[in-house]
Design an enzyme around this catalytic site. Sequence first.
Site, PDB file in Angstrom:
ATOM      1  N   GLY A  46      55.364 -11.280  25.192  1.00 18.59           N
ATOM      2  CA  GLY A  46      56.123 -12.476  24.846  1.00 18.59           C
ATOM      3  C   GLY A  46      57.131 -12.151  23.763  1.00 18.59           C
ATOM      4  O   GLY A  46      56.934 -11.212  22.983  1.00 18.59           O
ATOM      5  N   GLN A  51      62.840 -13.658  16.991  1.00 15.69           N
ATOM      6  CA  GLN A  51      62.563 -12.234  16.742  1.00 15.69           C
ATOM      7  C   GLN A  51      63.765 -11.333  17.002  1.00 15.69           C
ATOM      8  O   GLN A  51      63.783 -10.189  16.568  1.00 15.69           O
ATOM      9  CB  GLN A  51      61.396 -11.764  17.618  1.00 15.69           C
ATOM     10  CG  GLN A  51      60.072 -12.408  17.242  1.00 15.69           C
ATOM     11  CD  GLN A  51      58.992 -11.979  18.204  1.00 15.69           C
ATOM     12  OE1 GLN A  51      58.814 -12.581  19.257  1.00 15.69           O
ATOM     13  NE2 GLN A  51      58.290 -10.907  17.870  1.00 15.69           N
ATOM     14  N   CYS A  92      52.022  -8.381  17.732  1.00 21.04           N
ATOM     15  CA  CYS A  92      53.353  -8.973  17.742  1.00 21.04           C
ATOM     16  C   CYS A  92      54.379  -7.852  17.658  1.00 21.04           C
ATOM     17  O   CYS A  92      54.202  -6.907  16.893  1.00 21.04           O
ATOM     18  CB  CYS A  92      53.497  -9.895  16.529  1.00 21.04           C
ATOM     19  SG  CYS A  92      55.109 -10.683  16.408  1.00 21.04           S
ATOM     20  N   LEU A  93      55.460  -7.964  18.430  1.00 22.74           N
ATOM     21  CA  LEU A  93      56.489  -6.923  18.399  1.00 22.74           C
ATOM     22  C   LEU A  93      57.163  -6.841  17.029  1.00 22.74           C
ATOM     23  O   LEU A  93      57.749  -5.819  16.698  1.00 22.74           O
ATOM     24  CB  LEU A  93      57.532  -7.176  19.496  1.00 22.74           C
ATOM     25  CG  LEU A  93      56.993  -7.060  20.936  1.00 22.74           C
ATOM     26  CD1 LEU A  93      58.092  -7.390  21.936  1.00 22.74           C
ATOM     27  CD2 LEU A  93      56.428  -5.673  21.212  1.00 22.74           C
ATOM     28  N   HIS A 134      51.486 -18.561  20.147  1.00 19.55           N
ATOM     29  CA  HIS A 134      52.007 -17.518  19.247  1.00 19.55           C
ATOM     30  C   HIS A 134      53.541 -17.566  19.217  1.00 19.55           C
ATOM     31  O   HIS A 134      54.150 -17.526  18.146  1.00 19.55           O
ATOM     32  CB  HIS A 134      51.499 -16.152  19.747  1.00 19.55           C
ATOM     33  CG  HIS A 134      52.033 -14.958  19.023  1.00 19.55           C
ATOM     34  ND1 HIS A 134      51.219 -14.084  18.323  1.00 19.55           N
ATOM     35  CD2 HIS A 134      53.298 -14.474  18.895  1.00 19.55           C
ATOM     36  CE1 HIS A 134      51.982 -13.130  17.796  1.00 19.55           C
ATOM     37  NE2 HIS A 134      53.246 -13.329  18.131  1.00 19.55           N
ATOM     38  N   GLU A 135      54.158 -17.674  20.393  1.00 20.66           N
ATOM     39  CA  GLU A 135      55.634 -17.678  20.454  1.00 20.66           C
ATOM     40  C   GLU A 135      56.207 -18.982  19.903  1.00 20.66           C
ATOM     41  O   GLU A 135      57.264 -18.970  19.256  1.00 20.66           O
ATOM     42  CB  GLU A 135      56.115 -17.440  21.894  1.00 20.66           C
ATOM     43  CG  GLU A 135      55.640 -16.156  22.562  1.00 20.66           C
ATOM     44  CD  GLU A 135      55.837 -14.903  21.743  1.00 20.66           C
ATOM     45  OE1 GLU A 135      56.763 -14.850  20.906  1.00 20.66           O
ATOM     46  OE2 GLU A 135      55.051 -13.950  21.920  1.00 20.66           O
ATOM     47  N   HIS A 138      56.596 -18.756  16.267  1.00 20.98           N
ATOM     48  CA  HIS A 138      57.801 -18.026  15.839  1.00 20.98           C
ATOM     49  C   HIS A 138      58.989 -18.973  15.685  1.00 20.98           C
ATOM     50  O   HIS A 138      59.784 -18.843  14.756  1.00 20.98           O
ATOM     51  CB  HIS A 138      58.182 -16.946  16.861  1.00 20.98           C
ATOM     52  CG  HIS A 138      57.454 -15.645  16.698  1.00 20.98           C
ATOM     53  ND1 HIS A 138      57.488 -14.907  15.531  1.00 20.98           N
ATOM     54  CD2 HIS A 138      56.681 -14.940  17.570  1.00 20.98           C
ATOM     55  CE1 HIS A 138      56.762 -13.806  15.696  1.00 20.98           C
ATOM     56  NE2 HIS A 138      56.265 -13.794  16.911  1.00 20.98           N
TER      57      HIS A 138
END
Length: 175
Positions: A46, A51, A92-93, A134-135, A138
């Site tokens: 995701g 991000q 997470c990226l 989670h997204e 963000h």
Amino acid sequence: MAQLPILRYPDPRLRNVARPVQAVDARLRALIGDMFETMYQAKGIGLAATQVDVHERLIVIDVSDERDQRLVLINPELLWAGDELVKHDEGCLSLPEIYEGIERPAAVRVRALDEQGNSREIEADGLLAVCIQHEMDHLMGKVFVDYLSPLKRNRIKTRLLKAEREDSRARERRP
Ligand code: NI
């Protein structure tokens, strides 16, 4: 399509609150394509626009093993979250190589626009429910380590800053 640089925690831009997408147009579809390319290249499941330093309410997701189940959420709204909580190891990226167990509602229902600009409702559980929540965090300027104790979060911050310094030193050494 192009790969986009991913902001790394604790970059303050990860704290920006995203504004709603105004139009599902060619510009947005190009961004969606770039975000999928960036996410697949980084082996993520995701990615939120936040991000990649675009502060609009846009998320791309693919939780499939075959990497062929693209899900686009534009202006997502949480309609419902179940009472049952589950703990899942999240990564997470924007926080490479950090994995921590985070407790969240096991099931959610969201409403969002898709890539064609059509409104749809999605009911999710399992990994997809975790990923959507989670997204969506963000987009509100929140990252998963915010759920941890300040002590644990500071340790992670120190570790990531050190890794980033080592990365940039390695880059400088390259001819
Ligand atoms: Ni993330």
